[in-house]
Structure formats: C-alpha cells, structure tokens
Motif scaffolding. Sequence first.
Motif, PDB file in Angstrom:
ATOM      1  N   ARG A 164       0.781  -1.245   0.305  1.00  0.00           N
ATOM      2  CA  ARG A 164      -0.074   0.259  -0.049  1.00  0.00           C
ATOM      3  C   ARG A 164       0.885   1.455   0.222  1.00  0.00           C
ATOM      4  NH1 ARG A 164      -4.068  -1.407   4.892  1.00  0.00           N
ATOM      5  NH2 ARG A 164      -3.866   1.021   4.892  1.00  0.00           N
ATOM      6  N   ALA A 165       1.759   1.199   0.503  1.00  0.00           N
ATOM      7  CA  ALA A 165       3.064   2.153   0.758  1.00  0.00           C
ATOM      8  C   ALA A 165       3.495   2.748  -0.693  1.00  0.00           C
ATOM      9  CB  ALA A 165       3.866   2.177   1.798  1.00  0.00           C
ATOM     10  N   ILE A 166       4.130   1.658  -1.002  1.00  0.00           N
ATOM     11  CA  ILE A 166       4.850   2.030  -2.569  1.00  0.00           C
ATOM     12  C   ILE A 166       4.200   1.833  -3.517  1.00  0.00           C
ATOM     13  CG2 ILE A 166       7.207   0.945  -3.627  1.00  0.00           C
ATOM     14  CD1 ILE A 166       7.517  -0.448  -1.942  1.00  0.00           C
ATOM     15  N   PHE A 167       3.237   1.155  -3.884  1.00  0.00           N
ATOM     16  CA  PHE A 167       2.399   0.634  -4.791  1.00  0.00           C
ATOM     17  C   PHE A 167       0.613   1.519  -4.369  1.00  0.00           C
ATOM     18  CE2 PHE A 167       5.132  -2.425  -5.069  1.00  0.00           C
ATOM     19  CZ  PHE A 167       5.916  -2.028  -6.165  1.00  0.00           C
ATOM     20  N   PRO A 168       0.935   2.706  -4.399  1.00  0.00           N
ATOM     21  CA  PRO A 168      -0.695   3.841  -3.841  1.00  0.00           C
ATOM     22  C   PRO A 168      -1.469   3.179  -5.199  1.00  0.00           C
ATOM     23  CG  PRO A 168       0.946   4.683  -4.141  1.00  0.00           C
ATOM     24  CD  PRO A 168       1.503   3.858  -4.262  1.00  0.00           C
ATOM     25  N   SER A 169      -2.073   3.093  -5.760  1.00  0.00           N
ATOM     26  CA  SER A 169      -2.042   3.266  -7.092  1.00  0.00           C
ATOM     27  C   SER A 169      -2.449   1.530  -7.960  1.00  0.00           C
ATOM     28  CB  SER A 169      -1.885   4.148  -8.456  1.00  0.00           C
ATOM     29  OG  SER A 169      -2.054   5.393  -7.959  1.00  0.00           O
ATOM     30  N   GLY A 170      -2.043   0.596  -7.277  1.00  0.00           N
ATOM     31  CA  GLY A 170      -1.905  -0.835  -8.018  1.00  0.00           C
ATOM     32  C   GLY A 170      -0.071  -1.214  -8.197  1.00  0.00           C
ATOM     33  N   ARG A 171      -0.193  -2.042  -8.128  1.00  0.00           N
ATOM     34  CA  ARG A 171       1.083  -2.941  -8.979  1.00  0.00           C
ATOM     35  C   ARG A 171       1.315  -2.444 -10.455  1.00  0.00           C
ATOM     36  NH1 ARG A 171       2.486  -8.696  -8.347  1.00  0.00           N
ATOM     37  NH2 ARG A 171       4.879  -9.469  -8.693  1.00  0.00           N
ATOM     38  N   ILE A 216      10.942  -4.934  -9.258  1.00  0.00           N
ATOM     39  CA  ILE A 216      10.952  -6.068  -9.446  1.00  0.00           C
ATOM     40  C   ILE A 216      11.503  -6.561  -8.120  1.00  0.00           C
ATOM     41  CG2 ILE A 216      11.794  -8.693 -10.048  1.00  0.00           C
ATOM     42  CD1 ILE A 216      12.963  -6.879 -12.272  1.00  0.00           C
ATOM     43  N   ALA A 217      12.607  -6.373  -7.241  1.00  0.00           N
ATOM     44  CA  ALA A 217      12.679  -7.416  -6.437  1.00  0.00           C
ATOM     45  C   ALA A 217      11.822  -6.622  -5.429  1.00  0.00           C
ATOM     46  CB  ALA A 217      14.056  -6.337  -5.519  1.00  0.00           C
ATOM     47  N   LEU A 218      11.374  -5.250  -5.505  1.00  0.00           N
ATOM     48  CA  LEU A 218      10.018  -4.463  -4.218  1.00  0.00           C
ATOM     49  C   LEU A 218       8.950  -5.498  -4.725  1.00  0.00           C
ATOM     50  CD1 LEU A 218      11.579  -0.861  -4.746  1.00  0.00           C
ATOM     51  CD2 LEU A 218      11.356  -2.414  -2.677  1.00  0.00           C
ATOM     52  N   GLU A 219       8.241  -5.035  -5.624  1.00  0.00           N
ATOM     53  CA  GLU A 219       7.243  -6.320  -5.845  1.00  0.00           C
ATOM     54  C   GLU A 219       7.570  -7.476  -5.318  1.00  0.00           C
ATOM     55  OE1 GLU A 219       6.736  -5.948 -10.263  1.00  0.00           O
ATOM     56  OE2 GLU A 219       5.402  -3.787 -10.328  1.00  0.00           O
ATOM     57  N   ALA A 220       8.526  -8.274  -5.270  1.00  0.00           N
ATOM     58  CA  ALA A 220       8.385  -9.519  -4.898  1.00  0.00           C
ATOM     59  C   ALA A 220       8.268  -9.333  -3.791  1.00  0.00           C
ATOM     60  CB  ALA A 220       9.895  -9.997  -4.892  1.00  0.00           C
ATOM     61  N   LEU A 221       8.593  -8.209  -2.764  1.00  0.00           N
ATOM     62  CA  LEU A 221       8.300  -8.682  -1.777  1.00  0.00           C
ATOM     63  C   LEU A 221       7.082  -7.699  -0.830  1.00  0.00           C
ATOM     64  CD1 LEU A 221      11.992  -6.104  -0.368  1.00  0.00           C
ATOM     65  CD2 LEU A 221      10.788  -8.541   0.344  1.00  0.00           C
ATOM     66  N   ALA A 222       6.617  -6.409  -1.788  1.00  0.00           N
ATOM     67  CA  ALA A 222       4.922  -6.258  -1.781  1.00  0.00           C
ATOM     68  C   ALA A 222       3.851  -6.999  -2.120  1.00  0.00           C
ATOM     69  CB  ALA A 222       4.741  -4.814  -1.957  1.00  0.00           C
ATOM     70  N   PHE A 223       4.183  -8.110  -2.823  1.00  0.00           N
ATOM     71  CA  PHE A 223       2.845  -9.264  -3.164  1.00  0.00           C
ATOM     72  C   PHE A 223       3.478 -10.204  -3.475  1.00  0.00           C
ATOM     73  CE2 PHE A 223       3.014  -4.879  -5.426  1.00  0.00           C
ATOM     74  CZ  PHE A 223       1.158  -4.961  -5.308  1.00  0.00           C
ATOM     75  N   PRO A 224       4.295 -10.418  -1.949  1.00  0.00           N
ATOM     76  CA  PRO A 224       4.612 -12.373  -1.676  1.00  0.00           C
ATOM     77  C   PRO A 224       3.395 -13.506  -2.512  1.00  0.00           C
ATOM     78  CG  PRO A 224       4.124 -11.640   0.281  1.00  0.00           C
ATOM     79  CD  PRO A 224       3.291 -10.389  -1.127  1.00  0.00           C
ATOM     80  N   ASP A 225       2.743 -13.697  -2.498  1.00  0.00           N
ATOM     81  CA  ASP A 225       1.871 -14.663  -2.683  1.00  0.00           C
ATOM     82  C   ASP A 225       1.327 -14.275  -4.393  1.00  0.00           C
ATOM     83  OD1 ASP A 225       0.668 -15.152  -0.680  1.00  0.00           O
ATOM     84  OD2 ASP A 225      -0.585 -13.287  -0.081  1.00  0.00           O
TER      85      ASP A 225
END
Length: 150
Positions: A85-92, A139-148
């Motif tokens: 929610r912090a890094i991707f406020p408008s979604g992935r 890419i690294a931040l997406e993997a951390l923010a959306f682990p599922d």
Amino acid sequence: AKSKAKSKAGVGKKAAVDDGIDDAREKAAARTVSEVIAEGTHTHEVDTALFTVPVPIVAHQSNLKAIFPAANRPEQPQSPRLLSRAIFPSGRDGTSASEMQSALSDFHLLLFLYRRVNDMGPLLESIRKATPMPSYYKIALEALAFPDEA
C-alpha cells in the motif's frame, strides 16, 4: 530536601543531591559519598552543570518523511500488505515511477527494506539525488510487496 542519586563523577557511587531552594549553587551541586576529582581538584561536591551538554535545535528541510509504521510499534506491525500500500498506492501496475520514488523517501520504510534488500546503496543514492531508481529494484520491491503473487 536530600535525595539519593548516582553521580557520574563517582562512577556508580551513591550521591546525596541537595536541592535547597535558597542557594542556587546548592541546586546545581551533587555531594558524593566518596571523594572524586572534578575540575582538577579532589572534592565531595560536583557541579551538575558538568554533566549537561547544550544541543541546539536546528530547523532543516529533508525529502525524507515517516508515514510507514516504525518497527517497534506492536499496535501496527510492519507487513508486506502495508509495504504494497505504501510503495504501490495506485496498484501494482498503476503506480508511476515518480509515485514510487516519493513513497520510497519514507524513513521507516527504508529501514524495513534495509533488512530485506541486499544492496540498498544504488536505491538510496537515487532517492537522495531524486533520479530514477535502477529497474531491478522495482522487481525486488514487487516480490516483497506481493509475496503471494511471486
């Protein structure tokens, strides 16, 4: 009135602090049980002003903010959901690079990432200089923010 306190000059020794109202010098003096060296002389009385250091408060501007919860707050623990929610406020896919860069200037968020990302140097440098971050961080931040979803 006298009270017991620890004196730094006596290093762990008990001291009686005289907080008399009439004499200003007595207010700022600590009497030690053992003899100590203060200001180059042997004494049982130490001026408590020797233990204070004035530190100026200086106003400054910074591009860092602190919105992400601190690590030691049990009422709102840090989590991948809060990270997303912090890094991707408008979604992935809807978050622009500038929105992401702005979100990454959060001090507590950077501390959270520091424990999870191996090399923060280039990311921190891009935040400091307000330049685009290297693409591999997204890419690294997406993997951390959306682990599922990884």
